[in-house]
Structures are given as structure tokens and as C-alpha cells.
Design a protein around this motif. Structure first.
Motif, short mmCIF file in Angstrom:
data_model
loop_
_atom_site.label_atom_id
_atom_site.label_comp_id
_atom_site.label_asym_id
_atom_site.label_seq_id
_atom_site.Cartn_x
_atom_site.Cartn_y
_atom_site.Cartn_z
N ASP A 1 17.31 33.46 -20.83
CA ASP A 1 16.41 32.36 -20.67
C ASP A 1 15.05 32.79 -20.68
N LEU A 2 14.24 31.75 -21.21
CA LEU A 2 12.94 31.97 -21.20
C LEU A 2 12.13 31.10 -20.08
N VAL A 3 12.87 30.15 -19.60
CA VAL A 3 12.17 29.33 -18.60
C VAL A 3 13.08 29.44 -17.40
N ASN A 4 12.33 29.96 -16.34
CA ASN A 4 13.03 30.25 -15.03
C ASN A 4 12.60 29.35 -14.03
N ARG A 5 13.81 28.92 -13.18
CA ARG A 5 13.52 28.03 -12.08
C ARG A 5 12.75 28.97 -11.00
N CYS A 6 11.83 28.33 -10.28
CA CYS A 6 10.98 28.91 -9.19
C CYS A 6 11.35 28.12 -7.94
N THR A 7 11.73 28.55 -6.94
CA THR A 7 12.11 27.79 -5.60
C THR A 7 11.02 28.25 -4.43
N ALA A 8 10.26 29.35 -4.85
CA ALA A 8 9.46 29.74 -3.84
C ALA A 8 8.40 28.79 -3.36
N ARG A 9 8.05 28.74 -1.84
CA ARG A 9 7.14 27.79 -1.26
C ARG A 9 5.80 28.80 -1.37
N PRO A 10 4.85 27.98 -1.42
CA PRO A 10 4.41 26.67 -1.83
C PRO A 10 3.82 26.60 -3.19
N MET A 11 4.63 26.96 -4.18
CA MET A 11 4.06 26.91 -5.52
C MET A 11 3.68 25.68 -5.81
N PRO A 12 2.81 25.47 -6.78
CA PRO A 12 2.65 23.86 -7.27
C PRO A 12 3.56 24.02 -8.50
N PHE A 13 4.32 24.78 -9.01
CA PHE A 13 5.21 24.59 -10.16
C PHE A 13 6.74 24.70 -9.83
N GLY A 14 7.55 24.13 -10.73
CA GLY A 14 8.94 24.38 -10.67
C GLY A 14 9.63 25.28 -11.42
N TYR A 15 9.02 25.44 -12.60
CA TYR A 15 9.36 26.59 -13.54
C TYR A 15 8.35 27.50 -14.06
N THR A 16 8.70 28.64 -14.22
CA THR A 16 7.93 29.62 -14.98
C THR A 16 8.49 30.36 -16.23
N VAL A 17 7.49 30.76 -16.94
CA VAL A 17 7.97 31.16 -18.38
C VAL A 17 6.74 32.34 -18.48
N ASN A 18 7.45 33.63 -18.82
CA ASN A 18 6.65 34.79 -18.96
C ASN A 18 7.24 35.49 -20.34
N PRO A 19 6.52 35.10 -21.32
CA PRO A 19 7.09 35.69 -22.72
C PRO A 19 7.47 37.28 -22.75
N TYR A 20 6.58 38.05 -22.15
CA TYR A 20 6.61 39.32 -22.14
C TYR A 20 6.87 39.72 -20.54
N ARG A 21 7.40 41.15 -20.64
CA ARG A 21 7.30 41.83 -19.40
C ARG A 21 6.58 43.07 -19.64
N ASP B 1 9.14 48.65 -12.29
CA ASP B 1 9.95 49.67 -11.60
C ASP B 1 11.55 48.97 -11.70
N PHE B 2 11.68 47.81 -11.96
CA PHE B 2 13.06 47.03 -12.01
C PHE B 2 13.57 47.60 -13.46
N LEU B 3 12.68 47.92 -14.22
CA LEU B 3 13.08 48.18 -15.61
C LEU B 3 13.25 49.89 -15.73
N GLY B 4 13.03 50.52 -14.84
CA GLY B 4 13.04 52.08 -14.69
C GLY B 4 12.10 52.76 -15.03
#
Ligand code: SF4
Length: 315
Positions: free
Chosen positions: A24-44, A60-63
């Protein structure tokens, strides 16, 4: 993750681009105290290569263990249109803000060819009422002025321009492949004149380099003149994976500051709270003096509540 990594699809601007078939491109973000509920990062990864970039460790997570790989090997996310639309509809129903560019720049150089961000905006345009913010250093954002204007007419939209200094020479050292600060501010002005709400993000503020009243004031004045409606700041955050990279830069370019930074960041990835409060108060005072709504002190997580904005790297 390995099964979703595709082959090399392009090489340009001294970077290699690889495909990433994202769930997915749209990710749910549940961390506090962020002012947003979803994040989109088209590139890594991000070819802009800012020396302070807190997202470097995510490679690092991609090796990729060499922190330089973050700016040299860029993953271009691909997701099918139906999935994207479903996710955006879900975000719209939630009423929560969708934040584009929380970890990497959606208008970094590769976007000129891949147009992942533009595809996202094309989908957003068909969903009036969605709440969207975009954060970027890229002047390429003006390419999408037609879409941004159309979205702003029927949805909540803010474009946050990340600018850390008006000093072109300093910016070139800190953000080697970002557009010059004056060009970013000119892009801000174009959007503002087109009716798109814009904000200045002075993130990060760099202790002893950009945290003085003259530097902050100059940037706020320039942003105000370019049509910014609000301004926010965050002090430099140095987590593991970025910390040593940044200190190497400091040692090469500003050796006289190394000891002072070691003292500031001796026990934490954050500056001491008292130091942060002083700089934030300065920023808020100067923002007010320049007619800009500044970020409230209460918005900043303190030592007891550490998941700061910069930690939110939902993919
Ligand atoms: S533009 Fe943003 S994501 Fe890209 S390197 Fe700079 S700080 Fe990191």
C-alpha cells in the motif's frame, strides 16, 4: 520485503532507482502525538542527501548498512490504482490528516521521471473532502500546481516547505542536492499566489548554526514575504544511525562545534529540554513578530513523551 524488491529501473543524478512493489502507499500511523493519522512516502531513500536526515537508518531494514546508500539507492514504490483509491477513501472516511513526505521527500529528483507523487495527487483530486498535507524541499512541487489548486478548492490542503536557512552556502553543505533556499521560497510563493496554503518548516533547527535570532528572523521574514501562513520548528534530533554520520560531517566542516554538540547530545538523541525551550521561545516570538502563527510549545513532546515527529517513519 525481499519478495517485493524489484530490479534497477533507472540510474540518474548519481543515484540508482529500484522498484518496490508496495502493499500500500497509504499507511496508518498510530504513534502519539502526531497531528496526522496516515502517512504516504512514495520513495524509500532520498537523493537530496541532507546530512542531518533522520530517516537514513531506515535503509538498514532493506539491507543497506552504509548510510550513504540512503541517498544512492532509491526505491520507487508501485501500487495498483484500486488499492490506492481504497486506502484514500478509508483515510477520507476517518477524517484524519494524510501526511505526504513524513520520512522521505515526495519531490526529490526522481519524482521528475517516476511521478509517483503526481499519481497520488491525481487520485486525491477525485476524493473531495480528504485532508492532506505535503512536506518537501523540492521545487518540483510547482509542476503539480494544477492538481494542488484543484485539490485545495474542495479539500483541506497545506504544503509545508522545509527550509532551514536563508544562507545559500550553509544550505549547500547541509542539504547538498536540495534546491537553493531562495528557490524553495519562490516555489512557496507560486503556490501561495495560486491559493494553496503554505507553511514554513524550519526542521531541523541546528544548534549554534541556525538557532540564533538573526538566522531565524531572516528565514521567517523571507517565508512571510513568500506567503507562508504558519511556521513550525524542531530542534535537531540525532538518533542512532544518523548520529555518527552527522558528527563526521561536523568534524570535517565545523570542527570547532564538535565538542559543543557532544555536550548537547551526550545523553540523548534530543537536546536538553531547557535548551529546546529557549530556542522554541525565540522562534515563537520571532514568528509572531513577523505575523506568522508559530508552533505551540505544547506540541513538542518532552523527555517523558519521546515519540517526536521525526520518529514517525511509517512505510
Ligand atoms: S529532503 Fe528530507 S528525506 Fe530527503 S535527505 Fe533531506 S531530510 Fe532526508
Amino acid at each position: 520485503m525481499a519478495a517485493r524488491l524489484g530490479g534497477v529501473i533507472d540510474e540518474r543524478h548519481k543515484a540508482q532507482y529500484r522498484e518496490l512493489r508496495a502493499a500500500d502507499l497509504v499507511n496508518r500511523c498510530t504513534a502519539r502525538p502526531m497531528p496526522f493519522g496516515y502517512t504516504v512516502n512514495p520513495y524509500r531513500g532520498c537523493s537530496t542527501g541532507c546530512v542531518y536526515c533522520y530517516a537514513r537508518y531506515t535503509h538498514d531494514f532493506l539491507g543497506h548498512n552504509d548510510p550513504h546508500e540512503f541517498e544512492r539507492t532509491i526505491y520507487v514504490k508501485r501500487v495498483d490504482g484500486a488499492t490506492l483509491r481504497r486506502s484514500l477513501e478509508r483515510a477520507r472516511r476517518s477524517g484524519m490528516l494524510v501526511a505526504v513526505g513524513t520520512a522521505t521527500d515526495p519531490y526529490q529528483a526522481g519524482e521528475g521521471g517516476f511521478e509517483v507523487t503526481r499519481s497520488l495527487l491525481e487520485a486525491v483530486r477525485t476524493l473531495p473532502g480528504i485532508r492532506l498535507s505535503i512536506t518537501t524541499k523540492g521545487t518540483l512541487v510547482t509542476r503539480d500546481l494544477d492538481l494542488l489548486r484543484a485539490i485545495a478548492e474542495r479539500s483541506e490542503l497545506s504544503v509545508n516547505f522545509s527550509v532551514t536557512t536563508t544562507d545559500t552556502e550553509l544550505a549547500r553543505l547541509l542539504e547538498p542536492r536540495a534546491p537553493r533556499p531562495d528557490l524553495r521560497l519562490a516555489a512557496m510563493q507560486r503556490l501561495a499566489e495560486a491559493g494553496v496554503a503554505t507553511r514554513l518548516f524550519m526542521m531541523p533547527v541546528l544548534p549554534y548554526l541556525t538557532d540564533d535570532a538573526a538566522s531565524i528572523g531572516a528565514l521567517l521574514r523571507a517565508a512571510r514575504a513568500a506567503g507562508a501562513r504558519e511556521a513550525e520548528c524542531n530542534l535537531l534530533f540525532l538518533r542512532e544511525g544518523v548520529r555518527e554520520f552527522f558528527f563526521r560531517f561536523l568534524g570535517e566542516r565545523f570542527p570547532a562545534l564538535v565538542a559543543r554538540y557532544r555536550a548537547l547530545y551526550c545523553s540523548s538523541a534530543y537536546v536538553p529540554p531547557a535548551f529546546a525551550r529557549t530556542v522554541e521561545a525565540r522562534f515563537a516570538r520571532l514568528a509572531g513578530a513577523n505575523g506568522l502563527a508559530g508552533r505551540r510549545r505544547a506540541d513538542r513532546p518532552d523527555e517523558q513523551d519521546p515519540p517526536a515527529r521525526q520518529l514517525t517513519l511509517a512505510w
